[in-house]
Structure formats: C-alpha cells, structure tokens
Design an enzyme around this catalytic site. Structure first.
Site, PDB file in Angstrom:
ATOM      1  N   ASP A   1      -1.668  -5.570  13.090  1.00  0.00           N
ATOM      2  CA  ASP A   1      -2.195  -6.285  11.925  1.00  0.00           C
ATOM      3  C   ASP A   1      -1.743  -7.737  11.853  1.00  0.00           C
ATOM      4  OD1 ASP A   1      -3.593  -6.608   9.434  1.00  0.00           O
ATOM      5  OD2 ASP A   1      -1.629  -6.670   8.502  1.00  0.00           O
TER       6      ASP A   1
ATOM      7  N   HIS B   1      -0.387  -0.532   3.531  1.00  0.00           N
ATOM      8  CA  HIS B   1      -0.505  -1.875   4.114  1.00  0.00           C
ATOM      9  C   HIS B   1       0.354  -2.895   3.360  1.00  0.00           C
ATOM     10  CE1 HIS B   1      -3.544  -4.863   6.110  1.00  0.00           C
ATOM     11  NE2 HIS B   1      -2.322  -5.360   6.062  1.00  0.00           N
TER      12      HIS B   1
ATOM     13  N   HIS C   1       4.421 -15.196   1.189  1.00  0.00           N
ATOM     14  CA  HIS C   1       4.637 -16.385   2.009  1.00  0.00           C
ATOM     15  C   HIS C   1       5.593 -17.336   1.301  1.00  0.00           C
ATOM     16  CE1 HIS C   1       1.852 -15.645   5.250  1.00  0.00           C
ATOM     17  NE2 HIS C   1       0.903 -15.322   4.394  1.00  0.00           N
TER      18      HIS C   1
ATOM     19  N   ASP D   1      -2.293  -4.914   1.208  1.00  0.00           N
ATOM     20  CA  ASP D   1      -2.103  -6.057   2.117  1.00  0.00           C
ATOM     21  C   ASP D   1      -1.209  -7.121   1.447  1.00  0.00           C
ATOM     22  OD1 ASP D   1      -2.128  -7.722   4.296  1.00  0.00           O
ATOM     23  OD2 ASP D   1      -4.247  -8.284   4.152  1.00  0.00           O
TER      24      ASP D   1
ATOM     25  N   ASN E   1       4.235  -7.054  12.058  1.00  0.00           N
ATOM     26  CA  ASN E   1       4.264  -8.476  12.479  1.00  0.00           C
ATOM     27  C   ASN E   1       5.467  -9.224  11.914  1.00  0.00           C
ATOM     28  OD1 ASN E   1       3.240  -8.429   9.866  1.00  0.00           O
ATOM     29  ND2 ASN E   1       1.829 -10.134  10.197  1.00  0.00           N
TER      30      ASN E   1
ATOM     31  N   HIS F   1      -8.413  -3.332   5.348  1.00  0.00           N
ATOM     32  CA  HIS F   1      -9.085  -4.321   4.488  1.00  0.00           C
ATOM     33  C   HIS F   1     -10.564  -4.602   4.805  1.00  0.00           C
ATOM     34  CE1 HIS F   1      -7.604  -6.630   7.867  1.00  0.00           C
ATOM     35  NE2 HIS F   1      -6.428  -6.862   7.367  1.00  0.00           N
TER      36      HIS F   1
ATOM     37  N   HIS G   1       3.409  -6.043   3.839  1.00  0.00           N
ATOM     38  CA  HIS G   1       4.217  -6.917   4.701  1.00  0.00           C
ATOM     39  C   HIS G   1       5.543  -7.175   3.994  1.00  0.00           C
ATOM     40  CE1 HIS G   1       0.939  -7.856   7.540  1.00  0.00           C
ATOM     41  NE2 HIS G   1       0.153  -7.773   6.470  1.00  0.00           N
ATOM     42  N   LEU G   2       6.634  -6.722   4.603  1.00  0.00           N
ATOM     43  CA  LEU G   2       7.952  -6.914   3.975  1.00  0.00           C
ATOM     44  C   LEU G   2       8.713  -8.076   4.604  1.00  0.00           C
ATOM     45  CD1 LEU G   2       9.107  -3.199   3.473  1.00  0.00           C
ATOM     46  CD2 LEU G   2       8.250  -4.792   1.739  1.00  0.00           C
ATOM     47  N   ARG G   3       8.212  -8.611   5.722  1.00  0.00           N
ATOM     48  CA  ARG G   3       8.710  -9.841   6.357  1.00  0.00           C
ATOM     49  C   ARG G   3      10.101  -9.755   6.983  1.00  0.00           C
ATOM     50  NH1 ARG G   3       3.723 -11.290   6.869  1.00  0.00           N
ATOM     51  NH2 ARG G   3       2.762 -12.413   5.144  1.00  0.00           N
TER      52      ARG G   3
HETATM   53 ZN   LIG Z   1      -4.776  -7.712   8.349  1.00  0.00          ZN
END
Ligand SMILES: [Zn+2]
Length: 435
Positions: free
Chosen positions: A152, A58, A309, A305, A92, A232, A60-62
């Site tokens: 997600d 899980h 940001h 996760d 996402n 999560h 996020h590499l953006r």
């Molecule tokens: Zn999530």
C-alpha cells in the site's frame, strides 16, 4: 483483576435494549437487567448504541521511521478514541515491514501499549519496490501471525509478482491487499481527472488507472483461486467490476473509506492539500455509486486509510504536499452522517462493515468482530448518536493534524471503547464512573 462492569440499557446494534455484565475481559451476561456485583462500575447507557469494537483494515501508524507524524502509541490512542479495538498497520514504514523482525516489533509494541490490537500487514515485495517477493512465509509464521500482505502506497504493478503473491498467500488462506493504481497512467497526477482538474490546471488521475488494475487482479485471483482485497475503492467503474467479479464467484473483497463516501473533487478548488489523497476524491456520481455499493454489500467494509503526515509535508502548496488524511477519530461520525442518518444503512450494518467483515478478512475474527453475547470477549464500543461535535484538529489524539474535517460538525462519536473489558477510551462523563 479489573472491576466488573455493568452497562445498563444499551441499544445493542442500535435496536434491542439490553444490559451487559463484563467480568475478566468477557461478556458474562446479556439480559434485560443484570445484578450488579460488589465493587462493579455501573454505566448508564441509555440512548447509546453498543457495537462490537471496530476493526480497521487500513491504518498507517508510521512507526518505525516517521515518529514525527505518528507513533504506535499516538495512533493507538486515536484508534481507541474513534471506537476501534483492532487496527491493521500498513507496511510502508522505514524500515519497511517486509521481514518477520519488523512485523514482530510492531505487533509487540502494540501489545505493550495495550490500547488496541495492532496487526501488522506485511509488504508483498522487498522494500515495496515491486521486484522481489518478501519473506511472506516467515511473517505468516511469526508471532505477529501476518495474514494480509500489501505494498500500500504503491501498487503491485507487475502481474507476475501479483500472481506469485496470490499463489503464496493461498497456502495459509491469506489475502493480497491491493492499492490499485496504474503507475504509468498516473505519473505526476495530482487529483481526479475531470472537469475540475481541467479548470484548475492540475494533472489528472483517470478513473481507468484504478479500474484496469481492479479488473486485472480480479482475473488473476480467479486464475489462481486465491483471495484479493481491493483497498479504497474510489470510482463507479471499480464498483461495477467488483460486482461482476463477485457474481462470477471470484474471491474478491473491497473497502471504501469514509472520505470517499463524503467528499468530492470539488474540494480541490480550495487548493488546500488537506484534500489531497490517494486515490483522489472523485465526482458526486462516484460518491453515490460507492454509497449504493456499501448499502447493497458489493463493498464489504469501511476502512479509514488513516494517513498522518508531519506538518511540513502538508503545510505547503498542493503539488508538493503528501497524499493522505487522518481518519481514525472521525470515521464513525462520517459514517453515521453518510450512511445511518441518510437511511442507507443501519447500525447493524455498521457493525458488519466496520467490525465483523474486516475481522473476517483480516483473519482476526476469533478475537474481534464477535457477537455481543455471553462468553464472548468484551471488545465493545459505545456510540452516542446524538453527540454532535465539531472537529478540532489540534484536539485529536493523533500526533498529526491533517484532517479535512476541521471546523465541520459530525453527528455522533464513540463515548467509550473496551478492549477485553478494559476501558481504552472514556468520554469525560463516563470517566467519572471509573474514578
Ligand atoms: Zn493506498
């Protein structure tokens, strides 16, 4: 061809002491002592714990779309520093990873950088809108070989869509990876619904908003005979439902994040958006239930996760801030603190929770989460359990700095990471050996 590497006197999985020889990307010898070939790099691993390279289910590499927060390159570097050799990148992005084209692009970029294997997770629905199934088959048969699908960030809310997605992934033994959040029950919610939210006057996010979806999806997975993975987990009630579902033989797996195993909703009293996360930080009773569930195997894996940001999305008032926190570089330290140092788990358990089981769920266990044994790929992490360090947000490899652990001391960290025998992270001391 890279130089052979000899790792002397490592504590494999935290117990047996052994030496390793690495040649051409493989572990070629595991013995009390190994002979040092000509030109080999020799590492003295006395006091270090050797684990199979960590696998995050899980991340996020953006990239594509929010390269101001993270890129595949900066995220890969953060991962290598944290001891990871594989990460599953959430869908996402912008554009959303809902086509074979986007997942292939993410996968190839990861290979090009070469610090960590990046496995894209495909979106369940087009544009994460929850209305129409994405081209799951095309993503599964693409060179990215997608096996996990998730919206997600948002929940797959429509039970008919969820059912169809479960039916679809069954054809290639994939899994639907669910962000369990009832959208109606959490409209406008800012933090866990409880005493603290009432005192602070922030809109609450009830535990039942997670639990009702976990229960529904377990039943749908049973009905379809397919696999669901719940992301999560954050409440004691969710743990009870997963336990019940497993006893019933339902093919359900679940993850907990390091932050849900350490922090509580009391952090919101600071009004510091670094503690704003989805699902929210819960109560101490929830934290205790999650730790017990990790220890007894009800929760299968630890996943970060990792959610970078840009500063403008976090340096603002609580209500306006984005949900999420960094995790890749601090996960091992937090897990040592909450599980190993408390006696709730051993390093062998950590190998299962952070490498073997996630590799199996993500269906990359032919490459990752392998035993530390002769003939296996040399995907390894060396951990110094005595390397207490203070987290400095600006010093992290991630492009973003939204860690909730700034100024906090963590007990241990990865001092070296190897991907197919190539060092992808070395601390200052070990770097000398390779010079
Ligand atoms: Zn999530």
């Amino acid at each position: 061809m890279s130089r052979p590497i000899v790792i002397n006197n490592a504590h494999l999985y935290g117990d047996t002491v052994a030496s390793l020889l690495i040649e051409d990307g493989l572990i070629t010898q595991v013995a009390d002592t190994v002979e040092t070939p000509d030109g080999a790099v020799v590492i003295d691993a006395q006091g270090l714990v050797a684990l199979p390279g960590l696998v995050d289910l899980h991340t996020h590499l953006r990239e594509p779309g929010r390269e101001d927060a993270e890129t595949i390159e900066t995220g890969s570097r953060a991962a290598a520093r944290g001891g990871w050799t594989a990460v599953h990148a959430m869908a996402n992005t912008n554009p959303v990873a809902d086509t074979a084209g986007v997942v292939e692009q993410v996968y190839s970029r990861g290979q090009e950088i070469g610090l960590v294997d990046v496995y894209p997770v495909g979106a369940v629905t087009i544009g994460l809108k929850g209305e129409h199934l994405s081209e799951m088959g095309a993503m599964a048969s693409s060179k990215a070989r997608v096996r996990l699908f998730s919206d997600d960030g948002v929940c797959v809310y429509d039970p008919v869509i969820m059912r169809r997605a479960l039916e679809y992934v069954k054809t290639f033994d994939g899994a639907v990876v669910q962000h369990a959040q009832d959208l109606r029950l959490t409209e406008g919610a800012q933090m866990h619904e409880g005493e603290v939210s009432a005192e602070l006057g922030l809109a609450g996010w009830p535990a039942v908003a997670e639990e009702s979806i976990v229960a529904r999806d377990a039943l749908l997975a049973e009905h379809v005979g397919s696999r669901v993975h719940v992301q999560h987990l954050s409440t004691a009630g969710s743990v009870e439902i997963i336990r019940w579902a497993k006893e019933r033989g339902i093919k359900v797996t679940a993850e907990a994040t390091p932050h849900h195993l350490l922090l509580t909703d009391e952090s919101a009293r600071t009004y510091d958006p670094l503690f704003k996360v989805n699902p929210p930080l819960r109560t101490q009773a929830d934290v205790d239930a999650l730790r017990a569930a990790v220890a007894d195997g009800t929760i299968d894996i630890i996943a970060t996760d990792h959610a970078p940001h840009a500063s403008e999305d976090k340096d603002c008032e609580w209500a306006a801030a984005s949900f999420g926190m960094l995790g890749l570089e601090t996960a091992l330290g937090v897990i040592q603190k909450v599980l190993v140092d408390t006696g709730a788990a051993t390093w062998r358990d950590v190998a299962r929770l952070m490498s073997e089981a996630p590799a199996r769920i993500g269906q990359v266990d032919h490459l990752h989460g392998r035993p530390i044994a002769e003939g296996e790929p040399a995907n390894l992490t060396l951990v110094d359990p005595k390397a207490a360090w203070t987290v400095t947000p600006e010093a992290l490899a991630s492009r973003a700095s939204n860690t909730p652990y700034g100024g906090i001391e963590l007990p241990g960290r990865a001092v070296a990471t190897f991907l197919r025998g190539v060092p992808t992270h070395l601390d200052a001391q070990l770097e000398g050996a390779f010079a």
